[in-house]
Every structure is written in C-alpha cells, then in structure tokens.
Design a protein around this motif. Structure first.
Motif, PDB file in Angstrom:
ATOM      1  N   THR A   1       1.161   4.024  -3.051  1.00 56.24           N
ATOM      2  CA  THR A   1       0.643   5.376  -2.836  1.00 56.24           C
ATOM      3  C   THR A   1       1.735   6.427  -2.652  1.00 56.24           C
ATOM      4  O   THR A   1       1.536   7.584  -2.997  1.00 56.24           O
ATOM      5  N   ASP A   2       2.861   6.055  -2.067  1.00 57.12           N
ATOM      6  CA  ASP A   2       3.941   7.003  -1.773  1.00 57.12           C
ATOM      7  C   ASP A   2       5.291   6.414  -2.146  1.00 57.12           C
ATOM      8  O   ASP A   2       6.218   6.403  -1.329  1.00 57.12           O
ATOM      9  N   SER A   3       5.445   5.957  -3.373  1.00 54.54           N
ATOM     10  CA  SER A   3       6.670   5.254  -3.756  1.00 54.54           C
ATOM     11  C   SER A   3       7.922   6.110  -3.580  1.00 54.54           C
ATOM     12  O   SER A   3       8.989   5.582  -3.272  1.00 54.54           O
TER      13      SER A   3
ATOM     14  N   CYS B   1       9.437   5.484  -0.225  1.00 52.48           N
ATOM     15  CA  CYS B   1       9.783   4.086   0.077  1.00 52.48           C
ATOM     16  C   CYS B   1      11.211   3.885  -0.431  1.00 52.48           C
ATOM     17  O   CYS B   1      11.454   3.856  -1.633  1.00 52.48           O
TER      18      CYS B   1
ATOM     19  N   THR C   1       0.836  -1.203   0.000  1.00 54.17           N
ATOM     20  CA  THR C   1       0.000   0.000   0.000  1.00 54.17           C
ATOM     21  C   THR C   1       0.869   1.250   0.000  1.00 54.17           C
ATOM     22  O   THR C   1       0.640   2.180  -0.779  1.00 54.17           O
ATOM     23  N   LEU C   2       1.874   1.296   0.872  1.00 48.49           N
ATOM     24  CA  LEU C   2       2.776   2.449   0.896  1.00 48.49           C
ATOM     25  C   LEU C   2       3.520   2.588  -0.426  1.00 48.49           C
ATOM     26  O   LEU C   2       3.671   3.687  -0.955  1.00 48.49           O
TER      27      LEU C   2
ATOM     28  N   THR D   1       5.039   8.238   4.531  1.00 50.30           N
ATOM     29  CA  THR D   1       3.902   8.817   3.830  1.00 50.30           C
ATOM     30  C   THR D   1       3.737  10.248   4.323  1.00 50.30           C
ATOM     31  O   THR D   1       4.410  10.661   5.275  1.00 50.30           O
ATOM     32  N   THR D   2       2.874  10.995   3.675  1.00 52.13           N
ATOM     33  CA  THR D   2       2.563  12.341   4.147  1.00 52.13           C
ATOM     34  C   THR D   2       1.075  12.423   4.457  1.00 52.13           C
ATOM     35  O   THR D   2       0.268  11.691   3.888  1.00 52.13           O
TER      36      THR D   2
END
Length: 167
Positions: A53-55, A58, A49-50, A74-75
């Motif tokens: 959504t926020d590659s 990562c 999921t991370l 994430t933000t």
C-alpha cells in the motif's frame, strides 16, 4: 567495521526481494524481551500490507549487499481534518550496529518522503519503558511525549467455571 561507516550506507526503497531479510531483522529486534507490553506483533502480514500500500515509505539501509535496517511507514488523512499525518510504524536496525547512525539515516529519508507527500506531522509510538527508542526519537526532534494506557484481556486462558447447583 566497514558496514557501519556512514558513507558506505545507502538508503533505498524496499523491493520484494528484501521482504524476507527485513522480516528476519524485525524478528531479531522486536522480541517479547524487547517489549513485554508490545500491543502490535511483528508479523509478515503487516510488512507485506505496508509494502503493497505504501511502498515508497518502505525503506531499507544497506551496505554493499547486506541490509542493515529498515523503516516502514504510511500516511493517514483524517476525515474533517486539513492535515495529513505520517505514521512511522516500524524502524529497526540489526542489534550489533544500532549505534551507527543507520536509524537516523532511515528516519531522515522517510521524513523527507513524507514531507514531499504533504505530511504535516509524523507520529510514532513505542512502549513507555522503551528508553532507547524514546531517546532516539527525541534526538530526531520528537517531543510532546504522551503516555497512553491500554489494557488486555487474554481470551485464550481457560477459566474455571463454578458449578451451578440445579434445584
């Protein structure tokens, strides 16, 4: 050991081929013994999921072809707040090399990326009894440590019901 020399460590964005290795490092680090009170469990769903959504938040640290650690973040933009928050969800380094500055390199890079995205405050959380993590984050500049209480109710335990006597 060659892989722990800071010069040979490269921090980069995680790619899909890294997911399996990152998951296995997390399994090694985030065990029940690591924190008996861990309220979030380490699982592949959260990682993917991370990643989806926020590659850009990562990251992996590698030496040669070997992944040594990772940072997943994430933000968050809260409604009615002018601030954008960064949340460092997971940071893990292989157990046998945790004193080799890999975590610091990962943190510096995720902090840089969050700042570029307009983040004004980074939040982390860890168990109150996880002294190595608390010391690590204090060295990175975190302060204002706040303990919080969480409670749980295990719904999978079978409870004995009292027999009700019919009249």
């Amino acid at each position: 050991m060659e892989e722990s020399s800071e010069e040979s460590i490269r921090v980069r964005e995680m790619i899909i081929d890294d997911l399996s290795e990152v998951f296995h490092i997390g399994e090694e680090v985030f065990t029940a013994e690591f924190s008996k009170n861990l309220y979030r469990t380490w699982d592949e769903y959260e990682i993917t999921t991370l990643f989806n959504t926020d590659s850009e938040l990562c990251l992996v640290a590698e030496a040669g072809e070997r992944i040594l650690g990772f940072a997943l973040g994430t933000t968050v933009k809260k409604h009615h707040s002018p601030w954008k928050y960064g949340y460092l969800v997971w940071l893990g380094v292989r157990k046998n090399i945790q004193k080799g500055q890999i975590g610091s390199k990962l943190f510096r890079e995720i902090k840089r990326r969050m700042k570029e995205q307009g983040v004004r405050m980074i939040i982390i959380d860890t168990s109150a009894d996880n002294e190595p993590a608390i010391r690590f984050f204090q060295k990175q500049g975190f302060g204002h440590t706040q303990e919080h209480v969480y409670m749980n109710l295990n719904l999978s335990r079978k409870t004995k019901k009292k027999a009700v006597k019919k009249s």
